[in-house]
Design a protein around this motif. Structure first.
Motif, PDB file in Angstrom:
ATOM      1  N   HIS A   1      11.620   1.170   6.076  1.00 43.78           N
ATOM      2  CA  HIS A   1      10.764   0.108   6.308  1.00 43.78           C
ATOM      3  C   HIS A   1      10.380  -0.694   5.026  1.00 43.78           C
ATOM      4  CE1 HIS A   1       7.395   2.832   5.761  1.00 43.78           C
ATOM      5  NE2 HIS A   1       6.830   1.721   5.383  1.00 43.78           N
TER       6      HIS A   1
ATOM      7  N   ARG B   1      -3.330  -1.350   7.018  1.00 42.19           N
ATOM      8  CA  ARG B   1      -3.588  -0.542   8.109  1.00 42.19           C
ATOM      9  C   ARG B   1      -4.733  -1.097   8.928  1.00 42.19           C
ATOM     10  NH1 ARG B   1      -1.832   4.119   4.780  1.00 42.19           N
ATOM     11  NH2 ARG B   1       0.175   3.454   4.398  1.00 42.19           N
TER      12      ARG B   1
ATOM     13  N   GLY C   1       1.013  -1.277  -0.050  1.00 39.85           N
ATOM     14  CA  GLY C   1      -0.049   0.061   0.182  1.00 39.85           C
ATOM     15  C   GLY C   1       0.830   1.380   0.082  1.00 39.85           C
TER      16      GLY C   1
ATOM     17  N   LYS D   1      13.511   8.520  -0.945  1.00 37.59           N
ATOM     18  CA  LYS D   1      13.731   6.999  -0.773  1.00 37.59           C
ATOM     19  C   LYS D   1      15.245   6.849  -1.200  1.00 37.59           C
ATOM     20  CE  LYS D   1       9.705   6.233  -0.070  1.00 37.59           C
ATOM     21  NZ  LYS D   1       8.565   5.701  -1.049  1.00 37.59           N
TER      22      LYS D   1
ATOM     23  N   ASP E   1       0.453  -6.024   3.322  1.00 40.59           N
ATOM     24  CA  ASP E   1       0.225  -5.264   4.978  1.00 40.59           C
ATOM     25  C   ASP E   1      -1.113  -4.544   4.790  1.00 40.59           C
ATOM     26  OD1 ASP E   1       1.494  -3.393   3.212  1.00 40.59           O
ATOM     27  OD2 ASP E   1       2.371  -2.528   5.203  1.00 40.59           O
TER      28      ASP E   1
ATOM     29  N   ALA F   1       6.940  -3.602   3.718  1.00 41.83           N
ATOM     30  CA  ALA F   1       5.846  -4.213   4.467  1.00 41.83           C
ATOM     31  C   ALA F   1       5.392  -3.205   5.570  1.00 41.83           C
ATOM     32  CB  ALA F   1       5.882  -5.554   4.762  1.00 41.83           C
TER      33      ALA F   1
ATOM     34  N   ASN G   1      -5.270   0.574   2.494  1.00 38.65           N
ATOM     35  CA  ASN G   1      -4.456  -0.366   1.580  1.00 38.65           C
ATOM     36  C   ASN G   1      -5.372  -0.844   0.522  1.00 38.65           C
ATOM     37  OD1 ASN G   1      -2.080   0.608   2.171  1.00 38.65           O
ATOM     38  ND2 ASN G   1      -1.285  -1.311   3.277  1.00 38.65           N
TER      39      ASN G   1
ATOM     40  N   THR H   1       1.396   5.193  -1.162  1.00 39.32           N
ATOM     41  CA  THR H   1       0.984   6.000  -2.116  1.00 39.32           C
ATOM     42  C   THR H   1       1.677   5.653  -3.512  1.00 39.32           C
ATOM     43  OG1 THR H   1       2.905   7.671  -1.547  1.00 39.32           O
ATOM     44  CG2 THR H   1       0.414   8.079  -0.622  1.00 39.32           C
ATOM     45  N   THR H   2       2.767   5.107  -3.429  1.00 36.77           N
ATOM     46  CA  THR H   2       3.476   4.876  -4.866  1.00 36.77           C
ATOM     47  C   THR H   2       2.492   4.022  -5.491  1.00 36.77           C
ATOM     48  OG1 THR H   2       5.398   5.275  -3.531  1.00 36.77           O
ATOM     49  CG2 THR H   2       5.583   4.397  -5.754  1.00 36.77           C
TER      50      THR H   2
HETATM   51  C1  6PG Z   1       2.143   0.616   3.708  1.00 41.00           C
HETATM   52  C2  6PG Z   1       2.873  -0.334   3.007  1.00 41.00           C
HETATM   53  C3  6PG Z   1       4.501   0.308   2.898  1.00 41.00           C
HETATM   54  C4  6PG Z   1       4.933   0.944   1.789  1.00 41.00           C
HETATM   55  C5  6PG Z   1       5.967   1.933   2.204  1.00 41.00           C
HETATM   56  C6  6PG Z   1       6.310   2.717   0.812  1.00 41.00           C
HETATM   57  O1  6PG Z   1       0.837   0.194   4.028  1.00 41.00           O
HETATM   58  O2  6PG Z   1       2.499   1.830   4.029  1.00 41.00           O
HETATM   59  O3  6PG Z   1       2.746  -1.323   2.331  1.00 41.00           O
HETATM   60  O4  6PG Z   1       5.291  -0.634   3.360  1.00 41.00           O
HETATM   61  O5  6PG Z   1       5.214   0.287   0.841  1.00 41.00           O
HETATM   62  O6  6PG Z   1       5.628   2.659   3.202  1.00 41.00           O
HETATM   63  O7  6PG Z   1       5.220   3.475   0.828  1.00 41.00           O
HETATM   64  P1  6PG Z   1       5.108   4.702  -0.567  1.00 41.00           P
HETATM   65  O8  6PG Z   1       5.234   3.867  -1.725  1.00 41.00           O
HETATM   66  O9  6PG Z   1       3.923   5.211  -0.241  1.00 41.00           O
HETATM   67  O10 6PG Z   1       6.222   5.509  -0.199  1.00 41.00           O
END
Ligand code: 6PG
Length: 241
Positions: free
Chosen positions: A146, A71, A42, A199, A69, A148, A81, A44-45
Motif C-alpha cells: 500500500h 488516520r 506517516g 519492504k 494521509d 498513502a 501522522n 514510522t519510517t
Molecule cells: C500511514 C502512511 C502509509 C505509510 C506506509 C509505510 O499513515 O500509515 O502514510 O502509507 O507510508 O504504511 O509506513 P512505514 O514507513 O511506517 O513502514
C-alpha cells in the motif's frame, strides 16, 4: 524515463539522503516561485527523516506543509501522522504554524476529507476540476504494497478525478483520509522512502511485477515514473539487486 533508486546502508542514512533531497528541491522551487509545497506521509519510517529536516538550517517561512494521509484520530494520539511530524519536525524546526495544513483526524472522516480538499483548492487557487501540483510528495510503502492510505483492492485507486477521500481501511478497522491518485500523479517530485526487511517483497513486486496498481498501490506514479526517486535501505532493497 525510469524512476531512480538509491540504496543506503541503513534507515538512518536513507532518511538523511531523503531529507537532503527535500531541502534541495524546496530550495530550487523557491528560486522561481514565492512558496513551495511539501506533502509528507506517516507511519514510522518518516520519523528519522523528520529529525533530519528539523536539523537542517533552512528558512521554512515560504514552505507549506501538507499530509499525504492521516488516520482518523485526534492530533494528540500516538497514531496521528500529524503528531509524528509535529514532534519530530514542526516543533523542533520552529516551522511556521500558519503554513501547516493538517488533516483534521478528530473530525468525522468525510468532513475532514472535505475540509482538506477545500484547503488544498484554496492554497493552489484551483479552478474546478484542476489538480494541485505539489512540489514534493513524500510517500512510503507498506508490507502489502500500500501507499498513502490506498490499500490493495481499494476502489478509490481507480479514481483519477477527485483530490481527497475518506477511506475505510478494513485491515486496521480504521477510517483515514488520503490524497487520491490524480494528486499523487501530479506531484512535481515524488520521493519514496522505505526501510526494513518487510519492504523487500512488496518493493520487488512494485518495481518489477506487472503494472497492477489495484494490487500494488505503491505502483501509482512510481512505475517508470518521471520525477520519482526511491530512498531505500539495504534490507528493503535486498531483492531488487
Ligand atoms: C500511514 C502512511 C502509509 C505509510 C506506509 C509505510 O499513515 O500509515 O502514510 O502509507 O507510508 O504504511 O509506513 P512505514 O514507513 O511506517 O513502514
Amino acid at each position: 524515463m525510469k524512476a531512480h533508486s538509491f540504496v543506503y546502508e541503513n534507515a538512518q542514512s536513507a532518511s538523511e539522503a531523503c531529507a537532503r533531497k527535500i531541502i534541495e528541491l524546496l530550495g530550487q522551487a523557491l528560486q522561481s516561485q514565492p512558496r513551495a509545497s511539501l506533502a509528507v506521509s506517516g507511519g514510522t519510517t518518516p520519523k528519522l527523516m523528520f529529525a533530519e529536516l528539523a536539523k537542517a538550517n533552512f528558512d521554512w517561512s515560504n514552505v507549506h506543509l501538507f499530509w499525504v494521509d492521516e488516520r482518523m484520530v485526534p492530533p494528540t494520539d500516538s497514531q496521528s501522522n500529524y503528531r509524528l511530524a509535529k514532534e519530530n519536525f514542526i516543533d523542533p524546526a520552529h516551522f511556521p504554524s500558519a503554513n501547516v495544513h493538517r488533516i483534521h483526524g478528530e473530525l468525522p472522516p468525510k468532513e475532514a476529507a472535505k475540509l482538506y480538499g477545500d484547503d488544498i483548492r484554496a492554497f493552489f487557487q484551483l479552478s474546478s476540476g484542476a489538480v494541485p501540483p505539489f512540489d514534493i510528495i513524500h510517500r512510503g510503502i507498506g508490507p502489502d504494497a500500500h501507499t498513502a492510505s490506498l490499500f490493495p483492492g481499494e476502489p478509490l485507486i481507480d479514481d483519477r478525478r477527485n483530490l481527497v477521500a475518506a477511506v475505510y481501511v478494513e485491515k486496521f478497522h480504521q477510517w483515514r483520509v488520503t490524497l487520491l491518485p490524480a494528486v499523487l500523479g501530479a506531484a512535481r517530485n515524488t520521493l519514496m522512502l522505505a526501510a526494513g526487511d518487510d519492504k523487500a517483497e512488496p518493493l520487488l513486486a512494485v518495481v518489477s511485477g506487472p503494472y497492477d496498481p489495484k494490487r500494488y498501490p505503491a505502483q501509482i506514479t512510481t512505475y517508470n515514473g518521471e520525477g520519482v526517486i526511491w530512498f531505500l535501505d539495504k534490507p528493503a532493497a535486498r531483492l531488487i539487486g
